[in-house]
Structure formats: C-alpha cells, structure tokens
Scaffold this motif. Structure first.
Motif, short mmCIF file in Angstrom:
data_model
loop_
_atom_site.label_atom_id
_atom_site.label_comp_id
_atom_site.label_asym_id
_atom_site.label_seq_id
_atom_site.Cartn_x
_atom_site.Cartn_y
_atom_site.Cartn_z
N PRO A 226 0.84 -1.20 0.00
CA PRO A 226 0.00 0.00 0.00
C PRO A 226 0.88 1.25 0.00
O PRO A 226 1.99 1.24 0.55
N GLU A 227 0.39 2.29 -0.58
CA GLU A 227 1.23 3.48 -0.77
C GLU A 227 1.76 4.02 0.55
O GLU A 227 2.90 4.50 0.63
N ASP A 228 0.96 3.92 1.61
CA ASP A 228 1.41 4.49 2.89
C ASP A 228 2.53 3.66 3.52
O ASP A 228 3.12 4.07 4.52
N ALA A 229 2.84 2.50 2.95
CA ALA A 229 3.93 1.69 3.47
C ALA A 229 5.25 2.00 2.78
O ALA A 229 6.31 1.50 3.20
N LEU A 230 5.22 2.79 1.71
CA LEU A 230 6.44 3.16 0.99
C LEU A 230 7.09 4.38 1.64
O LEU A 230 6.40 5.19 2.28
N PRO A 231 8.40 4.57 1.49
CA PRO A 231 9.08 5.75 2.07
C PRO A 231 8.47 7.04 1.50
O PRO A 231 8.40 7.22 0.27
N SER A 232 8.02 7.93 2.38
CA SER A 232 7.37 9.17 1.90
C SER A 232 7.50 10.25 2.96
O SER A 232 7.76 9.97 4.14
N VAL A 233 7.27 11.49 2.53
CA VAL A 233 7.37 12.63 3.42
C VAL A 233 6.55 13.78 2.83
O VAL A 233 6.39 13.88 1.60
N SER A 234 6.00 14.64 3.68
CA SER A 234 5.28 15.82 3.20
C SER A 234 6.28 16.83 2.64
O SER A 234 7.38 17.02 3.17
N PHE A 235 5.88 17.53 1.59
CA PHE A 235 6.75 18.47 0.89
C PHE A 235 7.24 19.58 1.84
O PHE A 235 8.42 19.95 1.83
N TYR A 236 6.35 20.07 2.69
CA TYR A 236 6.74 21.21 3.52
C TYR A 236 7.87 20.86 4.47
O TYR A 236 8.68 21.71 4.86
N LYS A 237 7.97 19.58 4.86
CA LYS A 237 9.01 19.19 5.78
C LYS A 237 10.39 19.19 5.12
O LYS A 237 11.41 19.22 5.81
N THR A 238 10.45 19.15 3.80
CA THR A 238 11.74 19.13 3.11
C THR A 238 12.35 20.52 2.98
O THR A 238 13.55 20.63 2.72
N ILE A 239 11.52 21.55 3.15
CA ILE A 239 12.05 22.92 2.98
C ILE A 239 11.91 23.73 4.26
O ILE A 239 12.34 24.88 4.31
#
Length: 678
Positions: A226-239
């Motif tokens: 499922p997509e939520d099991a893949l490595p991911s992060v919210s965009f705002y946290k990267t900047i």
C-alpha cells in the motif's frame, strides 16, 4: 523368487473399459470446460475473473519496501503550512528551495509529477530553471489528457533546464483501476513520448533499456505495498526546519518523486487518485498518480515488473486444463468428485502464487479455479449421477426377479457385492420345510398348486422373514433358506431369526386336500462363507459351509422329534433371556463328527408359565436318561405323555430307550443320540 503382478493386464483392461464406457461424457465435459475457459479468456464475460487473478496474489504476499525511491507529497499539510491555495499554482520559489536541497544532498534524480506549462513570475521561474539545470537530473511531467493531447512544460524549463520530460499518462480501467503502465504514448499528432517512469529509468540507469522489450507494449505493474507503506514525506518538511522527520542526507542516492496526494479536493476537481490491488484496505483505498509512476520506475530498474504468458501459451493452458478436468471429474464417482475438484484448485492457486512471487508472472488462474473446474464438476456429477441412476434401475429390475428387496437395496448400494467372492461372516441361518408336502400335494392341479405355493411364499417371506429384516437366499422346492446379519450387520440377528420362526408358527394355516400345512423350521448360529458364488454376469448371493448345513439338519431333525422349531445351543445362548426354550439333548447328526446340543424353541417370554411344568418334567427325564437309568427315564417319559399326549420329544426318547437297552454303550457316553439319516 520375486512375485509377479499378474493382475496388471486385467486392471488395464478394466481401466480402458471404464474409459470407453464414459467416452461421450468425457468428450462433453472437456468441450464444456475448455470452451467456457476460452470464452471467459477472450470476451468481456471473463474480465472480472482476469482482473481478480491479477489482484488477489497481492493480498497474501508480504509487503515489499524498496529503498531506491522516496515519495514527496504536495499534501493537505503542505498546503496549509505553506499557505498554498488548492486551485492556484504553487509558488515556484518553494520548488527552487527544494531542488537546492536535493542537489546538496546528492539525490540521484528528482521527478516532478507537476505540469509547468504556464509562465508565472519571470524572476522566480528563471531561478527555478537555474536550480533544475544546476541539479542536472530533473524529470518534468508533460500533461497528458485522455484525448491523447500532450502538453509539454514551459520552454524555459524544457530547453536545457530539465534533463528530460515524461508524459504523465496513466490509463485506468473501470473504477479508476491501474494495472498496466505504458513505456511510450503516441499523441493526437502521431508523436511518440516516453512516460515519466521510462524517462527516469533511462536517466538513472541507461543500461536497463538493453534488457527489456517493453518499448512497444505496456507492462503489468508489480505493486510492492500500500502506498502508505512506501518511504514518503510531506513536501513542507523538506524545505522547513523539520530535521527530526527529514534529517540531512535523507535523500542521498534516492530518486525523489514529487506529486500531489490530497484528501480535501473540491468535488469539481479531477482527482489524481487511482485504484490498485491494495484498494481493498479501507484505510488506504486510493493511490496517488505519483505513487504509481514511482512504482513503475522501480519495476523497470529492478526488473520485477509482472509478465503475462503469450497469447498462444495462455490459451493452450486454458484448453489443456479444461480437457484435463473435464475428463478427470467425469471419471470420478459423484461423491468423490467434489473432493477431487477442491484439491485440484489448490495446486493451481499455489502454482500461480509461486510464479507470481518468485518469477513475476501472473496468469488468469481464477478462470480454471472458479469457472472451468466447477463447470467440469457439475457436468461430471450430473453425468455420473444420471448414469448411476440408470444403472441402478437396470440392476434393480434384474435383481428383483430373484432377490429379496433387502438384497436388491444392499446390492445397489454396494456394487462390489455383485462381484464373485466371499467373506467369512457370523450368521444365523434358517431353513424351513412343509411337513409331508409331497404326499399332501399329490394329485393337485398344477395351476392350483402354483397358486397355493405363491400364496404361501408371499405370506412367509413378507410376514416372517422380511418383517424381521432377514435375507431370503433361495427357494428350494417348498423350502426356504434365509439368514440374518448379512449383507447388513445386525447385533440381535439370532433373536430376529427366532422371531421369524415364531412368526412362521403364527401364520394363518393353509389347508390342502383337507390337511393343514405345517412349516418346520431349523436354526443355527455360526460362521459361514458369504458372498456371490455366481459370476460377473449372474448373481448368486448365498452362504455355504458346515454351519449352514447344520441349520438344515436342525430343520430335518424336527421330523424325528415331532417338533416345529429346533435350534442349536449356539443360537440358544444368544436368545436365552428373550425366548423360552426346551433342551432336547445331544445329537450326533449325519455328516458331523461332534455331537450337537439341540433345543426346541417354545415361545416368547410372557407365556413361559404355560409350558413350565412340561419343560421341568422333560428336563428331569432327560437327565435320568443321560445317566443311563433307562427304566426310570421310561417311566418319566410315559408319565409326561399321560399329561401331554402329543409331546413328540417324549415319544422319540421312548423309542430310543428300547434301542439303547439292546445296545452296549461306551464308557464316555453322555446321552448323545446318533442319527444316520438327514
């Protein structure tokens, strides 16, 4: 010397005969099963089964979590944190800041699943283009509509800034389901464009193109989890300052896919969300478009995208399975066919899972499991049931000509009884005979005699033997041979046989030429050989052996004893507490070495008082006789006859006493009487 299996040729002949007998059913089953499979495989009727064949293995396979890519979401939290309106383009300064971090951390590539087709702020746009050029490994999305219209990014971004452009094309099926991914798409002007995953794979690993033949065909996606099991992060946290969630170096050597994943869309907006094999999960029903592009990219560089057999091979397998199960389930008996069908489904399902998990191959396996095998099963059971029913009717009609209803029922339930052979079985055997029938029937009209005997046998069999669940074996002139405890076991077989004998005594008397017909009965309990002593084509279900002959001798002994029903001690022991009997002594019968203890079956419990005095006096006289006090015994037997003038056993012993007085008895004589005639 090793044994040789001489039965093999016979077994093969039986098998081929069985096969030949069901040839039409096998052919029909094969056509039905194979035809149904091809129809489902090649027409819309089987679309659901084909789709489910692809989907189901994902539900049981453990999740796979590839580490080569990271998903960065333009999600609701990012919109709110960065104050970005949902229906307006994002401030491209954020993308510039994001790209600078990707460059600094050494991300392998950045895929922006975002359409940049319009100019906004010239200064910001130029800074964004410079950031892309500085990174050198940025893939931009070209907008792709379902009308096959391709819209490239702004020239400022496309010409020299981005490393490549990939079409954002996804081709969902009904229900927005994405199972296949295209390497290239052709727009409405006939121009060919690589898709995002293909462009990214070529950029990151150019050699992969030499190992695949996917340039002209879609490939089947291998969803890892499922997509939520893949490595991911919210965009705002990267900047923003979120080092705890996204520490420095988080993106090093990763391919970063950036795209929208929103929950609060407006109803009028087309959602970039799709169904996948993991959509059965209520908590993660939809997958974002960027997640699908990332999955396709990983499939390409890892080489673990799913394959489907060729057109010819797939149809050949479906036809072969249809023929196989169409034949097997016709050859199976109806009660065994469901088990064979179920256990046939398992290897197909397990084989598909093995191919899916370790060889990345999927096959429309639900067509044989859900359609072909059940169709073959239904046909096989129906065909065999009809055939068995027809055969049963034919057998019953044939057997009913000369077998009892109980035998007919048993034989039709257990056809093995029709085959020649016998087993040792404990039985209670009964023989009957009409006293002086030959003399009584002399001079009778044959038709009248036949009518009389039919009436007698009908009453005797129906009211006596069948009423006590006995098996009529055969008629021998005016005699009947029957037994109990076969073919079905009966725990109280001796009592049932004795009950039948009492019923004979209670039959309505038949008179011939002014004389009443009296039926004499003999019973014995012992082991005999029971089975079909006929052949494959003629049934003679009977019992043979010394114990059967002894039951016949008991019937014949009645003639000498002046009795109606005689039983052996073996039978008497079984019914002593349920029937009234009188011991008549030891007899050495013709053809038997050992003396037989004989009893008269007097009646049922409840009427024992009527005969108590006779039985006690006879027992006393018999005891005196056995101890060789013949004079005393003679006196006692004569006194019995004074009270019971018709007592046959007392008359018999008076005659024997006269003979024994003139005979020298051996020392171990215990009262046995030798009969030289049957």
């Amino acid at each position: 010397m090793p044994c040789q299996n001489n039965n093999s040729p016979a077994r093969w002949r039986q098998f081929w005969q069985h096969l030949n007998a069901k040839a039409k059913g096998i052919l029909a089953g094969a056509i039905l099963s194979a035809g149904a499979g091809i129809i489902l495989l090649t027409t819309p009727l089987g679309a659901g089964l084909i789709a489910a064949s692809y989907d189901l293995p994902f539900a049981i396979r453990p999740f796979i979590k590839p580490s080569e890519a990271v998903l960065v979401y333009l999600d609701d939290n990012s919109h709110q944190y960065l104050n970005q309106k949902y229906l307006e383009p994002w401030n491209r300064a954020y993308y510039t800041k994001f790209l600078k971090r990707m460059t600094a951390e050494g991300a392998k590539a950045v895929v922006l699943d975002i359409v940049f087709s319009d100019a906004l702020d010239p200064v910001v746009d130029r800074q964004f283009a410079e950031a892309m050029k500085e990174n050198g490994n940025v893939i931009l999305a070209g907008d792709w509509t379902r009308g096959r219209k391709f819209t490239p990014p702004l020239d400022l971004f496309n010409a020299g800034a981005a490393a490549d452009v990939g079409a954002s094309a996804l081709f969902p099926e009904a229900g927005e389901y994405v199972r296949q991914y295209a390497a290239f798409v052709v727009d409405d002007r006939g121009l060919t464009h690589p898709t995002e995953a293909w462009s990214t794979a070529l950029l990151v690993q150019p050699s992969f193109n030499e190992k695949t033949n996917l340039q002209e065909t879609d490939f089947w996606l291998n969803y890892y989890a499922p997509e939520d099991a893949l490595p991911s992060v919210s965009f705002y946290k990267t900047i923003a300052n979120h080092d705890l969630d996204v520490p420095p170096g988080f993106f090093k050597n990763k391919v970063v896919f950036v795209g929208a994943k929103l929950q609060t869309h407006l109803s009028s907006e087309r959602k970039d969300e799709y169904s996948t094999p993991f959509s059965y999960r209520d908590d993660n029903k939809w997958t974002s478009g960027v997640g699908i592009h990332a999955t396709a990219y990983l499939n390409l560089i890892r080489g673990d995208y799913l394959r489907r057999p060729s057109y010819v091979l797939e149809r050949a397998v479906i036809i072969a399975l249809g023929i196989l199960f169409g034949a097997i389930l016709v050859l199976c008996r109806p009660h065994a066919a469901p088990f064979v069908a179920v256990f046939s489904m398992l290897p197909i399902a397990l084989g598909e899972y093995y191919l899916f998990r370790w060889h990345y191959t999927w096959f429309p396996w639900l067509i044989p499991v859900v359609a072909q095998i059940p169709i073959a099963l239904i046909w096989g059971v129906a065909y065999n049931s009809l055939q068995l029913y027809a055969e049963k009717v034919r057998v019953e009609q044939s057997l009913s000509l000369y077998l009892s209803p109980k035998q007919v029922k048993k034989f039709t339930k257990d056809p093995t009884l029709l085959k020649p052979g016998a087993v040792k079985h404990l039985l209670t055997a009964l023989f009957t005979d009409i006293a002086n029938f030959t003399t009584i029937s002399e001079g009778m009209d044959p038709d009248e005699l036949a009518r009389l005997m039919n009436e007698y046998f009908q009453s005797a069999v129906q009211n006596c033997i069948h009423a006590t669940d006995g098996t009529v074996v055969k008629y021998i002139g005016d005699a009947i041979f029957a037994f109990w405890n076969a073919p079905d076991p009966q725990g109280d077989h001796a009592f049932l046989a004795c009950d039948a004998a009492m019923r004979f005594c209670a039959l309505k008397p038949l008179r011939v030429n002014g004389r009443e017909l009296v039926t004499r009965v003999g019973l014995h309990t012992g082991v005999a050989n029971v089975g079909n002593f006929g052949s494959d084509t003629r049934v003679d279900y009977t019992a043979i052996g010394e114990n059967i002959n002894l039951a016949s001798r008991m019937e014949g002994l009645n003639k000498y004893m002046g009795t109606t029903v005689l039983i052996t001690a073996d039978t008497q022991r079984e019914i002593a507490d349920r029937m009234v009997t009188r011991r008549l002594g030891l007899f050495r019968l013709k053809g038997f070495e050992k003396a037989v203890d004989v009893y008269e079956l007097v009646g049922r419990l409840g009427h024992e008082d009527d005969t108590r005095e006779l039985r006690l006096r006879f027992s006393s006289a018999l005891d005196v006789f056995t101890r060789r006090y013949f004079d005393t015994a003679e006196d006692e037997f004569r006194r019995i006859l004074e009270s019971y003038p018709n007592d046959g056993p007392s008359k018999f012993y008076l005659e024997q006493i006269q003979e024994f007085r003139a005979t020298s008895l051996h020392a171990d004589w215990k009262g046995e009487i030798v009969l030289k005639d049957k």
